[in-house]
Design an enzyme around this catalytic site. Structure first.
Site, PDB file in Angstrom:
ATOM      1  N   GLU A  69      36.557  41.199  40.867  1.00 52.00           N
ATOM      2  CA  GLU A  69      37.084  40.086  41.569  1.00 52.00           C
ATOM      3  C   GLU A  69      36.411  40.165  42.822  1.00 52.00           C
ATOM      4  O   GLU A  69      36.394  41.007  43.534  1.00 52.00           O
ATOM      5  CB  GLU A  69      38.586  40.209  41.768  1.00 52.00           C
ATOM      6  CG  GLU A  69      39.152  38.942  42.557  1.00 52.00           C
ATOM      7  CD  GLU A  69      40.633  39.146  42.745  1.00 52.00           C
ATOM      8  OE1 GLU A  69      41.316  39.945  42.178  1.00 52.00           O
ATOM      9  OE2 GLU A  69      41.166  38.040  43.164  1.00 52.00           O
TER      10      GLU A  69
ATOM     11  N   HIS B 117      40.985  45.466  47.079  1.00 46.62           N
ATOM     12  CA  HIS B 117      42.037  45.953  46.081  1.00 46.62           C
ATOM     13  C   HIS B 117      41.590  46.587  44.765  1.00 46.62           C
ATOM     14  O   HIS B 117      40.757  46.250  44.291  1.00 46.62           O
ATOM     15  CB  HIS B 117      43.277  44.725  46.103  1.00 46.62           C
ATOM     16  CG  HIS B 117      42.780  43.843  45.253  1.00 46.62           C
ATOM     17  ND1 HIS B 117      42.292  42.637  45.483  1.00 46.62           N
ATOM     18  CD2 HIS B 117      42.954  43.440  43.777  1.00 46.62           C
ATOM     19  CE1 HIS B 117      41.933  41.651  44.984  1.00 46.62           C
ATOM     20  NE2 HIS B 117      42.380  42.071  43.656  1.00 46.62           N
TER      21      HIS B 117
ATOM     22  N   GLN C 288      47.063  46.521  44.399  1.00 45.93           N
ATOM     23  CA  GLN C 288      47.658  45.414  44.002  1.00 45.93           C
ATOM     24  C   GLN C 288      48.283  45.381  42.906  1.00 45.93           C
ATOM     25  O   GLN C 288      47.649  45.824  41.721  1.00 45.93           O
ATOM     26  CB  GLN C 288      46.659  44.445  43.856  1.00 45.93           C
ATOM     27  CG  GLN C 288      46.910  42.839  43.338  1.00 45.93           C
ATOM     28  CD  GLN C 288      45.901  41.803  43.004  1.00 45.93           C
ATOM     29  OE1 GLN C 288      45.273  41.983  42.192  1.00 45.93           O
ATOM     30  NE2 GLN C 288      45.865  41.008  43.432  1.00 45.93           N
TER      31      GLN C 288
ATOM     32  N   HIS D  97      41.899  45.372  37.357  1.00 50.31           N
ATOM     33  CA  HIS D  97      40.284  45.194  37.881  1.00 50.31           C
ATOM     34  C   HIS D  97      40.192  45.530  39.507  1.00 50.31           C
ATOM     35  O   HIS D  97      41.124  46.410  39.749  1.00 50.31           O
ATOM     36  CB  HIS D  97      40.480  43.669  37.844  1.00 50.31           C
ATOM     37  CG  HIS D  97      41.404  42.803  38.967  1.00 50.31           C
ATOM     38  ND1 HIS D  97      42.455  42.452  38.288  1.00 50.31           N
ATOM     39  CD2 HIS D  97      41.164  42.486  40.287  1.00 50.31           C
ATOM     40  CE1 HIS D  97      43.054  41.766  39.358  1.00 50.31           C
ATOM     41  NE2 HIS D  97      42.619  41.830  40.517  1.00 50.31           N
TER      42      HIS D  97
ATOM     43  N   GLU E  62      52.397  39.419  42.302  1.00 46.80           N
ATOM     44  CA  GLU E  62      51.719  40.581  42.682  1.00 46.80           C
ATOM     45  C   GLU E  62      52.312  41.113  44.032  1.00 46.80           C
ATOM     46  O   GLU E  62      53.189  40.369  44.593  1.00 46.80           O
ATOM     47  CB  GLU E  62      50.346  40.106  43.121  1.00 46.80           C
ATOM     48  CG  GLU E  62      50.334  39.444  44.375  1.00 46.80           C
ATOM     49  CD  GLU E  62      48.924  39.186  45.423  1.00 46.80           C
ATOM     50  OE1 GLU E  62      47.874  39.400  44.651  1.00 46.80           O
ATOM     51  OE2 GLU E  62      48.882  38.930  46.397  1.00 46.80           O
TER      52      GLU E  62
END
Ligand code: CMX
Ligand code: CO
Length: 137
Positions: A133, A12, A59, A83, A48
């Site tokens: 992530e 994502h 996301q 991110h 989210e």
């Protein structure tokens, strides 16, 4: 070096927004993508919405409390890309590899993410300014 890459797919791209419903409505109307999953992750202080784009997701994230990392980030930088989540086969092994090379991490060990995933965050300081992530499904 392993023969296979550690990062297998982009899971994502996370985008911090102030109004989650408005952002979802924008993505649905402008791009015809749909919400596949919605969840509040108490530990991170975020809500989210995951919208599927081929095998990956957008996301959309909004903070649920003032001390959320996303709230702090938006205070400084406003809305925008927060991110990138990459899929990995083995989150613990991927994290150990980054640590073994002396890079700074946020999570010292893998932990639960949303929708039953196992995740670990890598610190942007030693990752050329991007919060990364690692996501194991
Ligand atoms: N992208 C790039 N750089 C970032 C960043 C981000 N998202 N967040 C912070 N930074 C940078 C800051 O600019 C700052 O750099 P400088 O020192 O050069 O100014 C540095 O990192 C430290 O930032 P800070 O404002 O002092 O913020 P904190 O130390 O409080 O926290 C971080 C930063 C990354 C450790 C924290 O946001 C964190 O733990 N994030 C991971 C968890 C998370 O984001 N959860 C929500 C998502 C949940 C999900 O995806 O499921
Ligand atoms: Co994420």
């Amino acid at each position: 070096m392993p023969a296979e890459p550690v990062l297998t797919e982009i899971d994502h791209v996370a985008i911090a927004v102030r109004d989650l419903d408005a952002a979802v409505a924008y993505y649905e109307a402008a791009y015809g993508v749909e919400v596949e999953h919605r969840e509040t992750v108490e530990r991170d202080g975020v809500e989210e919405a995951l919208l599927r784009v081929a095998d990956s997701y957008v996301q959309l994230l909004t903070p649920t409390r003032d001390d959320s990392p996303v709230a702090k980030w938006m205070e400084k930088r406003g809305e925008g890309i927060h991110h990138v989540g990459y899929r990995v086969d083995d989150c613990a092994a991927a994290l150990e590899r980054v640590k073994a090379q002396g890079h700074q991490v946020i999570d010292d060990a893998p932990r639960p993410g949303s929708r039953g995933t196992t995740v670990a965050f890598i610190h942007p300081k030693t990752a050329f300014g991007t919060l990364i992530e690692l996501v194991q499904e």
